[in-house]
Design a protein around this motif. Structure first.
Motif, PDB file in Angstrom:
ATOM      1  N   GLN A 453       0.903  -1.347   0.129  1.00  0.00           N
ATOM      2  CA  GLN A 453      -0.036  -0.108  -0.038  1.00  0.00           C
ATOM      3  C   GLN A 453       0.858   1.337  -0.061  1.00  0.00           C
ATOM      4  OE1 GLN A 453      -1.975  -0.899   3.423  1.00  0.00           O
ATOM      5  NE2 GLN A 453      -3.863  -1.714   2.575  1.00  0.00           N
ATOM      6  N   ILE A 456       2.302   1.948  -3.452  1.00  0.00           N
ATOM      7  CA  ILE A 456       1.324   2.428  -4.418  1.00  0.00           C
ATOM      8  C   ILE A 456       1.151   3.843  -3.823  1.00  0.00           C
ATOM      9  CG2 ILE A 456      -1.305   2.367  -4.827  1.00  0.00           C
ATOM     10  CD1 ILE A 456      -1.390  -0.483  -4.366  1.00  0.00           C
ATOM     11  N   ARG A 459       4.241   5.986  -5.125  1.00  0.00           N
ATOM     12  CA  ARG A 459       4.678   5.687  -6.330  1.00  0.00           C
ATOM     13  C   ARG A 459       5.888   4.726  -6.573  1.00  0.00           C
ATOM     14  NH1 ARG A 459       2.862   8.789 -11.000  1.00  0.00           N
ATOM     15  NH2 ARG A 459       0.593   8.995 -10.783  1.00  0.00           N
TER      16      ARG A 459
ATOM     17  N   PRO B 152      -4.189  13.362 -13.400  1.00  0.00           N
ATOM     18  CA  PRO B 152      -4.168  11.907 -13.542  1.00  0.00           C
ATOM     19  C   PRO B 152      -3.299  11.102 -12.781  1.00  0.00           C
ATOM     20  CG  PRO B 152      -3.285  13.011 -15.466  1.00  0.00           C
ATOM     21  CD  PRO B 152      -3.712  13.990 -14.409  1.00  0.00           C
ATOM     22  N   GLY B 153      -3.764  10.123 -12.060  1.00  0.00           N
ATOM     23  CA  GLY B 153      -2.952   8.870 -11.560  1.00  0.00           C
ATOM     24  C   GLY B 153      -2.619   9.434 -10.102  1.00  0.00           C
ATOM     25  N   GLU B 154      -2.973  10.466  -9.747  1.00  0.00           N
ATOM     26  CA  GLU B 154      -2.128  11.172  -8.347  1.00  0.00           C
ATOM     27  C   GLU B 154      -3.453  10.767  -7.200  1.00  0.00           C
ATOM     28  OE1 GLU B 154       0.448  12.714  -7.270  1.00  0.00           O
ATOM     29  OE2 GLU B 154       1.174  12.047  -9.294  1.00  0.00           O
ATOM     30  N   THR B 156      -5.690   8.730  -4.582  1.00  0.00           N
ATOM     31  CA  THR B 156      -6.001   7.477  -4.278  1.00  0.00           C
ATOM     32  C   THR B 156      -7.262   6.998  -3.791  1.00  0.00           C
ATOM     33  OG1 THR B 156      -4.895   8.185  -2.045  1.00  0.00           O
ATOM     34  CG2 THR B 156      -3.372   7.194  -3.594  1.00  0.00           C
ATOM     35  N   ARG B 182      -5.519   5.835  -8.389  1.00  0.00           N
ATOM     36  CA  ARG B 182      -4.653   4.470  -7.774  1.00  0.00           C
ATOM     37  C   ARG B 182      -5.618   3.829  -6.619  1.00  0.00           C
ATOM     38  NH1 ARG B 182       0.638   6.658  -5.763  1.00  0.00           N
ATOM     39  NH2 ARG B 182      -0.126   8.911  -6.327  1.00  0.00           N
ATOM     40  N   TYR B 183      -5.816   2.695  -6.919  1.00  0.00           N
ATOM     41  CA  TYR B 183      -6.555   1.851  -5.862  1.00  0.00           C
ATOM     42  C   TYR B 183      -5.735   1.158  -4.734  1.00  0.00           C
ATOM     43  CZ  TYR B 183     -10.089  -1.281  -4.409  1.00  0.00           C
ATOM     44  OH  TYR B 183     -11.044  -1.911  -3.687  1.00  0.00           O
ATOM     45  N   VAL B 184      -5.788   1.511  -3.637  1.00  0.00           N
ATOM     46  CA  VAL B 184      -4.924   0.940  -2.445  1.00  0.00           C
ATOM     47  C   VAL B 184      -5.841  -0.286  -1.889  1.00  0.00           C
ATOM     48  CG1 VAL B 184      -3.639   1.508  -0.319  1.00  0.00           C
ATOM     49  CG2 VAL B 184      -4.119   3.375  -2.213  1.00  0.00           C
ATOM     50  N   VAL B 201      -5.681   8.304   2.441  1.00  0.00           N
ATOM     51  CA  VAL B 201      -6.332   8.437   0.978  1.00  0.00           C
ATOM     52  C   VAL B 201      -7.308   9.444   0.496  1.00  0.00           C
ATOM     53  CG1 VAL B 201      -5.743   5.831   0.644  1.00  0.00           C
ATOM     54  CG2 VAL B 201      -7.880   6.705   1.486  1.00  0.00           C
TER      55      VAL B 201
END
Lengths: 505, 321
Positions: A453, A456, A459, B152-154, B156, B182-184, B201
């Motif tokens: 986690q 993720i 990054r 984008p992609g930031e 969570t 992003r999937y946590v 998140v």
């Protein structure tokens, strides 16, 4: 004010007649298995878990917790009377307790052990009621990177604080980590290392594992030896109330033991066992005549017995607020809580205050019950020591078989249990400890999830563990411990030769 | 002694013959019906199954047993039902969206919703809720989408394991909105929600029950709900359909029997469930404690709904390649 609210909630739930009943059942069974060498609290709780399925979660946890701390009371009885520790935390109690019994002072030894335990538990519970809500708030600040730091630190502590050699502890912990990898990978949702066996697709169940390692292995071990009843000092248990002088001697150890036990209970790998050893060492250090330890000094009973109970209670704090198990029994509790649909973590105290405070309240009442169970009724427990072992062990085996099956209605769980029974037997034969294996088994998947986690979130940058102050502190402490295995010795807490039983003859 | 042995012999005979009528009997059911729950006691599946016990027993005039067969991500229980005799006495209850996601997560090598005989759906619930912390700057779903498109992609999102029904919901929702986040994954709904509350998140996907509790406690704000129309427990929260997203709406728990079940028996069972769902105690428990709707679907409707979930997942898989 909030403190008073918590106390009143705790006791209003604990005093519910059904809860009182299950609390009593728990502490009664706890004392029972504490007195009987062979079946420790971890295996017993696993064994009785299916029985609690039909109970409400609060009742189930109250009962299972009762077994846990009840075992500590019972454990001292056999230490004092037979020189056989009923469970690991009572090993040090043998040193002075048995010597006292030999001198005809078994009564005061049992008395101070029970009263010290009660005082230790009381102080520990008061601290818990203050600290638990604070800790739950802090725990909310713990995100994945902080958990990585904490669990890493915890795993190092577990191996560091194990009884035997650290290399062996690291070995068993590694096996535990590998076993913990089996099952569903939650990040990708794929199965790992399952060999196509559906039963372990969700991971190996901890309950049959613990039953095998801590229950079945004892049965195997006892097949090859017979316990001699010769050393039982049963006749001379009188004057259970300690004298004034006893109290004067014990006051210091009890107070110190309470706080020491409380603190050590919070540490992964700590809990009852470590607390009792540390307290004994500390008392010897501060005593004016350390030479009297090991010859039947009441301080050597009062301190450790107080500390192990204080530590047993406080181990619930990291479990209930953060979901981190500090000892094997707490690891079993995670499984038990999950089976009852209770999710542990910082939100438990807010979402399910009845459960949280009810369990804490019940512990206080349970300790009061134990005081009564263990002092006036001591004679009953002594009689129990005469149970024929050829009968007892097959029964334990049978109950384990039934218990393992009922946890998941799955035959494979029985095989798992027997397999781990054999492993546990070999561990005992070759002096390996099973506790690091179980703790690593529970902590490793948590560590892995938290690590991934974090990756993720960051990054893929591992610097996240050092840039966050809480996780950085844990990581640095853990590395410090790993490179300085003489840490405790540096503190001067334990010296070789501390734990010697001296007969004056 | 001889007498005793003879007695045992007679007893065994009686017992073994006692099983025969079941095999030949035309009137179903003549013995207890078992509902397999793929999870441990205490969860929603278990509670719904147990709530059905009494009304179903009354509707079918037989005993109903609930058996928990947890583990293997629903596979152990489901597969045991699939392999049992198609006589109508062994059933399984399961949220179909979880099955679908497990299948695509390679837990199953067969499609349980195709390989088993659909009987009825017993409860419906909003599939998922997307929520943020109460203090979050995202007041609406559009706020979140705007920010996600800007970076984008930031952002969570926390949610349970990557293979469950909610992870499926996350894929559907972000796909429909055309955003990349992003999937946590966490181990379960509660830890995922805890991470949101701790501010670790940006947003979270969770089940209705969790969401309603936390919203009522003032700790979170739901931005969007996947449900057929506004949801009565949190009526201020817009649905995905309103937001212009073609996301599936309600999730549902289906009852399935082994493949090869005779049509007559299946019809008896379906009728039984239809009747049982009208029981006031069942309705009360499902609605008030679990914020679900005791909505009934017959076998055909259930099958259609399951295939729709499957088709949606197929689409997501195809487009993410």
């Amino acid at each position: 004010m909030e403190f008073m609210n918590h106390i009143s909630l705790a006791f209003s739930i604990a005093f519910d007649p059904m809860n009182l009943l299950f609390c009593f059942v728990g502490v009664f069974i706890g004392t029972f298995i504490g007195v009987l060498p062979g079946l420790g609290p971890a295996a017993s709780i696993s064994l009785l878990l299916p029985v609690t399925f039909s109970l409400a979660p609060v009742q189930a946890i109250i009962m299972l917790a009762g077994i846990y701390y009840g075992a500590y009371y019972g454990g001292s009885t056999t230490s004092i009377l037979m020189n056989v520790p009923g469970e690991a935390a009572a090993i040090v109690t043998c040193l002075d307790g048995y010597e006292m019994a030999k001198k005809g002072r078994a009564g005061p030894a049992l008395g101070i052990a029970a009263m010290g335990s009660f005082i230790g538990a009381t102080i520990s519970l008061i601290l818990m009621i203050f600290l638990a809500p604070l800790l739950a708030e802090v725990a909310l600040k713990f995100g994945p990177p902080e958990y990585v730091g904490l669990i890493f630190f915890g795993m190092v502590m577990v191996t560091y604080l194990s009884k035997g050699s650290m290399v062996k502890a690291l070995l068993t912990a590694s096996v535990g980590i590998l076993l913990g990898c089996i099952g569903m990978d939650i990040v990708t949702g794929r199965e790992r290392f399952t060999l196509g066996i559906d039963t372990i697709a969700g991971g190996i169940s901890i309950i049959p594992m613990v039953m095998g390692l801590f229950g079945i292995s004892e049965v195997f071990l006892n097949l090859e030896k017979s316990i001699k009843a010769a050393g039982v000092l049963t006749e001379k248990v009188k004057n259970i109330l300690p004298t004034k002088q006893d109290w004067k001697d014990s006051a210091g150890p009890i107070v110190r033991g309470s706080f020491l036990g409380f603190l050590l209970g919070l540490i992964p790998g700590g809990g009852g066992f470590l607390s009792s050893f540390a307290s004994y060492a500390m008392e010897k250090r501060v005593a004016k005549h350390p030479a009297r330890f090991g010859t039947g000094d009441i301080r050597g009973v009062a301190g450790p017995e107080t500390a192990n109970n204080a530590g047993a209670q406080s181990a619930f704090i990291p479990l209930l607020t953060m979901g981190i198990p500090c000892n094997v029994v707490m690891a079993v509790f995670i499984g038990a809580l999950m089976l009852h649909g209770v999710t542990i973590g910082p939100m438990l105290i807010l979402e399910d205050p009845e459960l949280f405070w009810g369990v804490i309240g019940s512990m206080y009442i349970g300790n009061a019950m134990l005081l009564i169970l263990n002092l006036p009724l001591i004679g009953m427990w002594i009689k129990l020591l005469k149970v024929p072992y050829p009968l007892l062990f097959p029964l334990i085996f049978l109950f384990c078989l039934i218990g393992a099956y009922f946890v998941g209605n799955n035959v494979l769980d029985i095989y798992t249990m027997i397999l781990f029974g054999v492993i546990g037997y070999l561990f005992k034969k070759f002096d390996y400890e099973a506790a690091p294996l179980i703790l690593a088994f529970v902590l490793a998947p948590m560590l892995e999830i938290a690590f991934r986690q974090s990756m993720i979130i960051s990054r893929g940058s591992p610097l996240i563990f050092l840039s966050r102050p809480i996780s950085a502190t844990f990581v640095i402490c853990a590395f410090g411990l790993l490179v300085s295995p003489g840490f405790l010795k540096l503190l001067g807490m334990i010296r070789p030769g501390d734990f010697v039983q001296r007969s004056e003859d | 002694m001889k007498k005793f042995q003879a007695l045992i012999f007679v007893f065994c005979l009686v017992v073994s013959f006692a099983f025969i009528p079941w095999a030949f009997s035309g009137d179903f059911p003549s013995r207890p019906i078992k509902i397999v729950v793929n999870y441990s006691p205490g969860g929603a599946h278990d509670i719904v199954a147990r709530a059905l016990q009494a009304p179903l027993a009354e509707a079918l005039k037989t005993t109903v047993i609930v058996e928990n067969v947890p583990g293997g991500s629903t596979k152990i229980g489901t597969t045991s039902v699939r392999k049992s005799d198609p006589d109508g006495y062994t059933l399984v209850i399961q949220a179909v969206s979880a099955w679908v996601n497990y299948y695509y997560g390679k837990v199953y090598d067969y499609k349980p919703w195709v390989e088993l005989t659909p009987i009825a759906s017993v409860v419906a619930f909003p599939s998922w809720v997307i929520e943020v912390q109460a203090e979050s700057p995202f007041k609406t779903w559009q706020d979140l989408v705007k920010e996600a498109k800007k970076r984008p992609g930031e952002l969570t999102c926390s949610g349970p394991s990557a293979s469950g029904a909610l992870a499926y919901g996350y894929k559907v929702a972000t796909k429909a909105a055309g955003i990349k986040t992003r999937y946590v994954p966490f181990k379960g709904n509660k830890p995922a929600q805890t991470a949101l509350l701790g501010g670790h998140v940006d947003f979270s996907i969770t089940g209705t029950q969790n969401s309603v509790h936390m919203m009522q406690a003032g700790k979170t704000r739901a931005l969007a709900i996947s449900s057929n129309g506004r949801y009565w427990a949190i009526p201020d929260v817009p649905t995905f359909t309103e937001l212009g997203l073609s996301a599936p709406n309600n999730g549902f728990l289906g009852i399935y029997a082994p493949d090869g079940l005779s049509k007559d028996i299946a019809a008896v069972l379906t009728k039984g469930f239809e009747k049982a769902l009208k029981d006031p105690d069942y309705v009360d428990l499902v609605k008030n404690r679990y914020f679900m709707a005791p909505e009934y679907m017959n076998a055909m409707e259930l099958n259609k709904a399951a295939l729709a979930v499957d088709a949606m997942m197929e689409k997501i898989k195809a487009s993410s390649k």
